[in-house]
Write a protein that holds these residues in place. Structure first.
Motif, short mmCIF file in Angstrom:
data_model
loop_
_atom_site.label_atom_id
_atom_site.label_comp_id
_atom_site.label_asym_id
_atom_site.label_seq_id
_atom_site.Cartn_x
_atom_site.Cartn_y
_atom_site.Cartn_z
N GLU A 36 12.02 3.67 -6.70
CA GLU A 36 12.58 4.87 -6.05
C GLU A 36 11.67 6.07 -6.26
O GLU A 36 11.45 6.88 -5.34
CB GLU A 36 13.96 5.15 -6.61
CG GLU A 36 14.65 6.33 -5.93
CD GLU A 36 16.07 6.53 -6.42
OE1 GLU A 36 16.60 7.63 -6.20
OE2 GLU A 36 16.63 5.60 -7.03
N SER A 37 11.09 6.18 -7.46
CA SER A 37 10.17 7.28 -7.73
C SER A 37 8.92 7.16 -6.87
O SER A 37 8.41 8.17 -6.36
CB SER A 37 9.79 7.28 -9.22
OG SER A 37 10.92 7.50 -10.04
N SER A 57 6.18 0.59 -3.38
CA SER A 57 7.57 0.84 -3.74
C SER A 57 8.50 -0.24 -3.19
O SER A 57 9.53 -0.53 -3.81
CB SER A 57 8.02 2.21 -3.21
OG SER A 57 8.14 2.21 -1.80
N VAL A 58 8.16 -0.84 -2.06
CA VAL A 58 9.02 -1.89 -1.48
C VAL A 58 8.44 -3.28 -1.69
O VAL A 58 9.06 -4.29 -1.34
CB VAL A 58 9.24 -1.64 0.04
CG1 VAL A 58 10.05 -0.39 0.25
CG2 VAL A 58 7.91 -1.55 0.78
N TRP A 72 5.44 -1.67 7.00
CA TRP A 72 5.80 -1.44 8.40
C TRP A 72 7.00 -2.31 8.77
O TRP A 72 6.99 -3.06 9.73
CB TRP A 72 4.61 -1.67 9.34
CG TRP A 72 3.75 -2.86 9.02
CD1 TRP A 72 4.05 -4.17 9.24
CD2 TRP A 72 2.44 -2.85 8.45
NE1 TRP A 72 3.02 -4.97 8.83
CE2 TRP A 72 2.01 -4.19 8.33
CE3 TRP A 72 1.58 -1.83 8.02
CZ2 TRP A 72 0.77 -4.54 7.82
CZ3 TRP A 72 0.34 -2.18 7.50
CH2 TRP A 72 -0.05 -3.51 7.41
N GLY A 73 8.07 -2.14 7.98
CA GLY A 73 9.30 -2.89 8.23
C GLY A 73 10.30 -2.13 9.07
O GLY A 73 11.34 -2.66 9.43
N ASN A 74 10.03 -0.85 9.38
CA ASN A 74 10.91 -0.05 10.23
C ASN A 74 10.07 0.98 10.98
O ASN A 74 8.87 1.09 10.76
CB ASN A 74 12.02 0.63 9.40
CG ASN A 74 11.46 1.39 8.22
OD1 ASN A 74 10.67 2.32 8.38
ND2 ASN A 74 11.85 0.98 7.00
N GLU A 105 15.28 4.97 4.32
CA GLU A 105 15.05 4.71 2.89
C GLU A 105 14.35 3.37 2.72
O GLU A 105 14.59 2.42 3.47
CB GLU A 105 16.38 4.70 2.13
CG GLU A 105 17.10 6.05 2.10
CD GLU A 105 16.35 7.08 1.25
OE1 GLU A 105 15.51 6.68 0.42
OE2 GLU A 105 16.63 8.27 1.41
N SER A 106 13.49 3.30 1.73
CA SER A 106 12.77 2.05 1.47
C SER A 106 13.74 0.95 1.10
O SER A 106 14.69 1.16 0.33
CB SER A 106 11.73 2.25 0.36
OG SER A 106 12.35 2.68 -0.83
N ASP A 107 13.52 -0.21 1.67
CA ASP A 107 14.42 -1.33 1.43
C ASP A 107 13.65 -2.62 1.71
O ASP A 107 12.54 -2.60 2.26
CB ASP A 107 15.65 -1.23 2.33
CG ASP A 107 16.82 -2.07 1.80
OD1 ASP A 107 16.63 -2.76 0.79
OD2 ASP A 107 17.90 -2.01 2.41
#
Length: 359
Positions: free
Chosen positions: A9-10, A132-133, A138-140, A191-193
Motif C-alpha cells: 500500500e505504501s 506494489s501489485v 497494466w491491469g486496468n 486502487e492497486s489490486d
C-alpha cells in the motif's frame, strides 16, 4: 493488515506521488516548449540576416547560422527534400521550433531536458506500481494510461537520441501526455489490486505490452500526419502565390517540409504495423488459453481488427499512385481514430470481455 500488505500500500501511494510529480515536470516542459515557439525567430528579415556570414556573404542554401560575439555559428543544415505531390518544386525543411534563434533553441533544450526528467519520474511511478501489485502494471485503464504515456515519451526521446529531427513533436506530445495523465488520475484511477483470473497470465506481458507500444508509435505517426496536412496546405498556398496567415508565418514555416512529415509518418506506421499484427495474433492465442476460443467477435477483438484493416488500407493507399499524399493521410487519421475508440470507447463504454467499464 500484515506487513507485506502495508508495504504494498505504501508503494502504491508512492507511485501516485511519482505520477503527480511527473505531471508537474511535464507542465514545466510544456511551458518551455511554448517559450521555444514564442521566442524563436519568426521574422523573415531576421532569418535572412542570420544566414549571412561574418564578412557579409550569404551562407550556403539551407544553412542557418547565428552570430556569437561577432563570429558565426552554424546551427544545422536542413535537408532539402521533394514534396510528395507531383509537379512541385523542392521545399526545404523549416528551421524548427526554435526558428534558428539562440534563445529559442535554449528554451527548446530546456524543454527536452524537462521532458526526459518527467519521463524518468513517470517510469519510476509505473515501475513502483508494478512492484506494489507484483504483476505487470497494466491491469486496468489507469495503469494502461500511465504506461501508454510513458512509452510515447520514451519513443520520442529515442528518436532524439538517434538524432532524428523530431523536436517539433515535443509540444503536442507533452500536451497530450498531460491530458492523458489528467484523465487517468481524475476519472480512471483504480486502487492497486490483483488481476482477475482471465488476465493472470504471462500473455499479459506479451500482448498488452505490444499493444501499448504500437499505440504510442501510432500516436507519433498521427501527429506527423496531422501536421503534414497543415504544412501541405501552407506550401500549396505559397506555390500559388498566396499570402499565408499569421499562424502559418509564425508556426508552419518552422515545421519540416510536407514531404518530410509525410515520410516520417509513413515509415513509423509501416514499421509498427507488423507488430500490431502480432498483437492481434497474441491476443487470439491468449483468448484460446483463457476462454477456450481464439476469436469470438468480442467488441475489443472487432475494433482491433478494424484498426488493423484501416492501417492496412493506409499502407495500400501509399502504394497506389492516385491515393498518395492527402488522401492517404486522411486514411491514417481514420485508422488512429479507430485505435483511440478501441482504447477508450470499448474499454469504458462497451460491454465486452475486455471492457474496464466501472473500473
Amino acid at each position: 493488515m500484515n506487513l507485506a500488505a502495508a508495504n504494498n500500500e505504501s508503494l502504491a501511494e508512492f507511485s501516485n506521488v511519482l505520477i503527480y510529480s511527473a505531471m508537474a515536470v511535464y507542465t514545466l516542459a510544456f511551458l518551455a516548449h511554448i517559450a521555444e515557439w514564442t521566442f524563436g525567430s519568426r521574422s523573415r528579415v531576421g532569418r535572412t540576416a542570420a544566414a549571412l556570414t561574418a564578412d557579409g556573404r550569404a551562407a550556403a542554401p539551407g544553412v542557418r547560422v547565428a552570430r556569437r560575439g561577432g563570429g558565426t555559428t552554424v546551427l544545422d543544415r536542413p535537408r532539402v527534400v521533394t514534396r510528395s505531390a507531383a509537379g512541385t518544386r523542392d521545399v526545404p525543411d523549416g528551421p524548427g521550433a526554435a526558428g534558428g534563434d539562440r534563445q529559442g533553441d535554449l528554451y527548446g533544450r530546456i524543454a527536452v531536458s524537462l521532458t526526459a526528467l518527467a519521463f524518468l519520474i513517470e517510469a519510476a511511478g509505473v515501475a513502483t506500481r508494478a512492484v506494489s501489485v507484483q504483476r505487470a502494471p497494466w491491469g486496468n485503464m489507469y495503469e494502461f494510461s500511465t504506461t501508454f504515456s510513458t512509452v510515447a515519451v520514451g519513443a520520442y526521446l529515442g528518436f532524439l537520441l538517434a538524432r532524428k529531427n523530431v523536436r517539433w513533436i515535443g509540444l503536442p506530445l507533452v500536451t497530450t501526455v498531460l491530458l492523458d495523465l489528467g484523465i487517468a488520475v481524475t476519472w480512471l484511477y483504480t486502487e492497486s489490486d490483483q488481476l482477475v483470473p482471465a488476465l493472470d497470465s504471462y500473455w499479459l506481458w506479451i500482448h498488452v505490452s505490444t499493444a501499448i507500444f504500437c499505440g504510442a508509435v501510432f500516436y507519433l505517426g498521427a501527429v506527423a500526419t496531422l501536421l503534414y496536412l497543415f504544412r501541405d496546405s501552407y506550401e500549396n498556398k505559397l506555390a500559388e502565390g498566396g499570402d499565408p496567415g499569421s499562424f502559418a508565418r509564425s508556426v508552419l514555416h518552422r515545421l519540416p517540409s510536407a514531404a518530410s512529415l509525410d515520410k516520417f509518418a509513413y515509415r513509423i506506421n509501416a514499421a509498427v504495423f507488423p507488430l500490431w499484427t502480432f498483437t492481434i495474433i497474441a491476443g487470439a492465442i491468449w483468448a484460446g488459453d483463457a476462454w477456450g476460443r481464439y476469436w469470438g467477435w468480442d467488441a475489443k477483438e472487432v475494433w482491433s481488427f478494424i484498426t488493423w484493416v484501416a492501417y492496412a488500407a493506409y499502407l495500400h493507399a501509399r502504394a497506389t499512385a492516385g491515393w498518395k499524399g492527402r488522401r492517404a493521410a486522411y486514411i491514417a487519421l481514420v485508422a488512429f481514430a479507430c485505435f483511440l475508440f478501441n482504447y477508450y470507447g470499448v474499454n469504458l463504454f462497451v460491454n465486452s470481455l475486455h471492457g474496464y467499464a466501472g473500473v
